[in-house]
Write a protein that holds these residues in place. Structure first.
Motif, PDB file in Angstrom:
ATOM      1  N   TYR B 100       0.820  -1.215   0.000  1.00  0.00           N
ATOM      2  CA  TYR B 100       0.000   0.000   0.000  1.00  0.00           C
ATOM      3  C   TYR B 100       0.857   1.270   0.000  1.00  0.00           C
ATOM      4  N   PRO B 101       1.821   1.390   0.915  1.00  0.00           N
ATOM      5  CA  PRO B 101       2.640   2.621   0.904  1.00  0.00           C
ATOM      6  C   PRO B 101       3.342   2.826  -0.426  1.00  0.00           C
ATOM      7  N   LEU B 184       0.433  -3.331  -8.456  1.00  0.00           N
ATOM      8  CA  LEU B 184       0.009  -2.737  -9.725  1.00  0.00           C
ATOM      9  C   LEU B 184      -1.480  -2.385  -9.788  1.00  0.00           C
ATOM     10  N   PRO B 185      -2.388  -3.315  -9.475  1.00  0.00           N
ATOM     11  CA  PRO B 185      -3.812  -2.926  -9.527  1.00  0.00           C
ATOM     12  C   PRO B 185      -4.146  -1.839  -8.508  1.00  0.00           C
ATOM     13  N   ILE B 224      -7.672  -2.256  -3.264  1.00  0.00           N
ATOM     14  CA  ILE B 224      -7.085  -3.227  -2.329  1.00  0.00           C
ATOM     15  C   ILE B 224      -7.699  -4.604  -2.562  1.00  0.00           C
ATOM     16  N   LEU B 225      -9.032  -4.621  -2.680  1.00  0.00           N
ATOM     17  CA  LEU B 225      -9.701  -5.912  -2.880  1.00  0.00           C
ATOM     18  C   LEU B 225      -9.261  -6.555  -4.185  1.00  0.00           C
ATOM     19  N   LEU B 230      -6.311 -10.865  -6.660  1.00  0.00           N
ATOM     20  CA  LEU B 230      -5.290 -11.261  -7.626  1.00  0.00           C
ATOM     21  C   LEU B 230      -4.180 -12.081  -6.979  1.00  0.00           C
ATOM     22  N   ILE B 231      -3.860 -11.817  -5.727  1.00  0.00           N
ATOM     23  CA  ILE B 231      -2.779 -12.587  -5.108  1.00  0.00           C
ATOM     24  C   ILE B 231      -3.294 -13.775  -4.294  1.00  0.00           C
TER      25      ILE B 231
END
Lengths: 441, 302
Positions: B100-101, B184-185, B224-225, B230-231
């Motif tokens: 996030y940062p 990336l997203p 974030i979701l 994706l991961i």
């Protein structure tokens, strides 16, 4: 399945339990991240097997008490089996001329020396094409569906009844294989195929204890009252021990031997449970499961492993520079009472060049080709005269290590092969294996 | 197909045709094969998994085995499933804390360095996941550079066995492997974020921290979701990371168990049923995600 991929570790990308097939499939990373994709690919190969199955059923092979899965009695050293010969599946006639080829050799990856293929090509003036697999089930799928018409094939011993009942392999005509006389007595009339009607031996190997003599200087299984117990009693090996998992039975065999159980074909549920409980102590101590142990032992991530003698033979080549070859130690009981397995050559029913197939098998059963194979593959053919002394004469490795890794006639005679399980046993073994490898408590 | 059809034939044949054919062939047929094998019975002679293509031939024996294996009291798959879940939650949390940062900085503050930073973020995608992980195996081995550096700095007295089956190594490796896919997203979402909301928040008297907590963060939840989906989905199937950096049974994940069934047993159909069960579970997770984001999108529009 005895997925002995990496049979020639010297030519294999060494990635522990990841076979090359897996690597290729998963090279896409994210794209194939749901491993389900792999199962589809793997299982699709076996889709067309029902034809072979139904034809055998119609020939009257039926399951029952004491019978194996293919309707043929379960073979063991105590109960050798003469395989049935069916009218519809006869050996080729004697005196036929070799076909024009090319010969299609269907074998495990890196499991035959390229030089051996070349010398065959030269001798008979035909092309020899090698097609490989990393997984028995994969090869079975391709043979049974007709995707591959191979002239010679190396399946696994435990599945012979199925191959015979489904008429996937044809009986052999010994007239074409005079070199069969070179096979040691212990393997010339094997328990799984009395009279060698369908099979000719390929390699024989032991599963013993592989360790780093320099890192565990005090370890000496031979001096212990129960040598197999060293996996449990040696200090300082937490997270640095390996177990073999080419087949569900592999790790179990160690637990059984540790507990003094040597009658592998007649294991009981209680024995399997006790062995599993004992093995869980090893997994709790950080034991890792792997196909081949040479690499983790050579690079020191493991100091002791249940491994094949072939692992021990090639491991010195993977040691860090400056570490002497004598750092690699291997132990297998002198009396031969440990896991000793072998595999064999067979000719698929669908072979287009069965005469050439016979000649190829004959070509393999001689000392010269066996030595060539041993040098490259690291495994030994059970031929007369191939003793540790002979290999030492040829300077094929550290003399002490050769003494430890070379399979003797005693090993071949007294050794305990992985059994062909009954349906119940198969379930016990595979459930035990699943719970061991998933770290269930 | 009539001209009035929802999806006009010319489009179907030209623009979306290849895509639909691809999906039909490699996704629909593939997934159906997986289920057909899970629901089939093995060939009686060869024991090869035989797919049951027709629903009339379906047998639920393999699924029953899997479901009873997932029983929390004594099922053979429960422990490995629980462990996978814990590792993935920890790894996903790690990805959020680290990712996030990074995404926030690149999207909001990076100016001249932005192009360079974006290139750096894309760089991991140019190297195969497996290779990146193998590199760490070399670095973390007992005589690798990590141990050498630590012992030179006198931080450890003897080489640490990082690869000896530590759960922490597995979780860290998962974070390392998948964090680029998270950033990336999230970056794309933060980049698209309407700055006027942030200005409005400031105009209404909120400081930087309050603006972040009450405006930026809620607005970036879809990003974030998306990153988490994706991961997290591939992490459930990931077994090679685990295999490479640990390999111990005590750290194995559900992907390893599926692989074990496919590679080393005669009960491949159980592996297929396990994979199908996992797929159903993940589709449920995905469906929840789709619903949540749809709701979030509506909320933003309102």
């Amino acid at each position: 399945m005895s997925a002995r991929s990496g049979g020639n570790p010297g030519h294999t990308l060494p990635t522990d339990a990841l076979t090359r097939r897996n690597l290729l499939l998963r090279a896409g990373g994210g794209a194939l991240a749901l491993s389900g994709a792999a199962s589809i690919l793997a299982a699709c190969g076996g889709g067309g097997s029902s034809d072979g199955g139904s034809s055998a059923t119609s020939s009257g092979a039926s399951g029952g008490q004491g019978k194996g899965i293919g309707g043929i009695p379960i073979a063991s050293k105590q109960h050798p089996v003469k395989l049935p010969i069916y009218d519809a599946n006869q050996a080729i006639k004697s005196g036929l001329d070799p076909e024009a080829g090319p010969l299609t050799v269907f074998d495990w990856g890196d499991y035959v020396s390229p030089e051996v293929l070349k010398s065959f090509e030269k001798k008979y003036g035909v092309e020899a094409k090698l097609t490989t697999y990393a997984d028995f089930q994969e090869s079975l799928g391709k043979i049974s569906s007709g995707a591959i018409k191979a002239d010679v094939w190396v399946p696994v011993v435990e599945r012979i009844p199925q191959l015979v009942a489904a008429k996937l392999i044809q009986p052999l005509n010994h007239d074409y294989v005079p070199n069969f006389a070179n096979v040691i007595p212990a393997m010339a009339n094997p328990y799984y195929d009395q009279g060698s009607q369908y099979t000719m031996p390929n390699y024989i190997w032991t599963t013993g204890i592989l360790w780093r003599g320099d890192l565990l200087p005090d370890l000496d299984p031979q001096s212990e009252s129960n040598p197999w117990d060293v996996f449990w009693t040696t200090q300082g090996i937490k997270g640095k021990l390996g177990l073999q998992n080419a087949e569900a039975f592999d790790p179990l065999s160690l637990g059984l031997l540790r507990n003094g159980v040597t009658d592998f074909p007649n294991t009981t549920k209680a024995q399997v449970d006790e062995a599993t409980a004992k093995l869980k102590e090893l997994t709790a101590n950080g034991a890792k499961f792997q196909y081949t142990g040479f690499q983790p032992i050579a690079n020191g991530t493991q100091v002791i492993a249940q491994a094949w003698n072939g692992d021990a033979f090639v491991a010195p080549g993977y040691l860090k520079k400056g570490t002497p070859a004598s750092a690699i130690r291997y132990w297998f009981p002198d009396d031969g009472v440990g896991a000793v397995n072998s595999d064999f050559w067979s000719i698929p029913k669908t072979a287009k060049n069965p005469v050439l197939g016979h000649l190829f098998i004959n070509h393999l059963l001689q000392e010269q080709t066996a030595i060539e194979n041993f040098k490259v593959v690291g495994y030994q053919q059970p031929l007369k005269g191939l003793t540790a002394e002979r290999f030492k004469e040829l300077e094929l490795g550290d003399p002490d290590l050769l003494d430890a890794v070379v399979v003797t006639e005693t090993d071949a005679d007294k050794g305990l092969p992985n059994p062909t399980p009954s349906k119940d046993q198969l379930t016990w073994y595979e459930d035990a294996f699943a719970s061991l490898t998933s770290g269930a408590s | 197909m009539s001209r009035r059809s929802f999806y006009p034939l010319p489009y179907l044949l030209t623009t979306s045709g290849p895509g639909l054919a691809w999906i039909a062939l490699f996704v629909v047929l593939g997934v159906y094969s997986l289920f057909a094998i899970s629901l089939g019975t093995p060939d009686p002679i060869l024991l090869t998994p035989t797919p049951a293509w027709s629903p009339l031939d379906w047998s639920f024996a393999n699924f029953r085995d899997v479901i009873s294996g997932l029983n929390p009291s004594g099922g053979i798959f429960w422990e490995v499933f629980r462990r996978s879940f814990v590792y993935i939650v920890l790894a996903a949390a790690g990805c959020v804390l680290i990712g996030y940062p990074v995404a926030y900085y690149v999207a909001m503050y990076a100016k001249r360095s932005k192009a360079l930073l974006l290139v750096l973020l894309i760089l991991p995608f140019l190297v195969s996941y497996m290779l990146r992980m193998l590199a760490w195996v070399g670095l973390l081995s007992p005589d690798g550079y990590v141990n050498e550096a630590l012992s030179r700095l006198h931080l450890v007295s003897q080489p640490q066995d990082w690869l000896g089956g530590r759960p922490s190594t597995v979780v860290l490796a998962l974070i390392y492997g998948w964090v680029p896919y998270f950033i990336l997203p999230l970056y794309a979402a933060l980049e698209r974020l309407d700055r006027r909301y942030l200005e409005a928040s400031a105009d209404l008297g909120a400081g930087r921290v309050r603006t972040f907590i009450f405006t930026t963060l809620p607005l970036s939840v879809p990003g974030i979701l998306a990153g988490l989906v994706l991961i997290a989905l591939p992490m459930f199937g990931d077994y090679y990371t685990n295999q490479l950096v640990s390999g111990a049974a005590t750290t194995s994940m559900i992907g390893n168990t599926i692989n074990t069934y496919i590679a080393s047993t005669q009960q491949r159909a159980i592996g297929a049923a396990l994979a199908s069960t996992l797929l159903i579970f993940l589709i449920a997770v995905l469906a929840y995600y789709v619903r949540t984001t749809a709701r979030a999108a509506r909320a933003v529009v309102r």
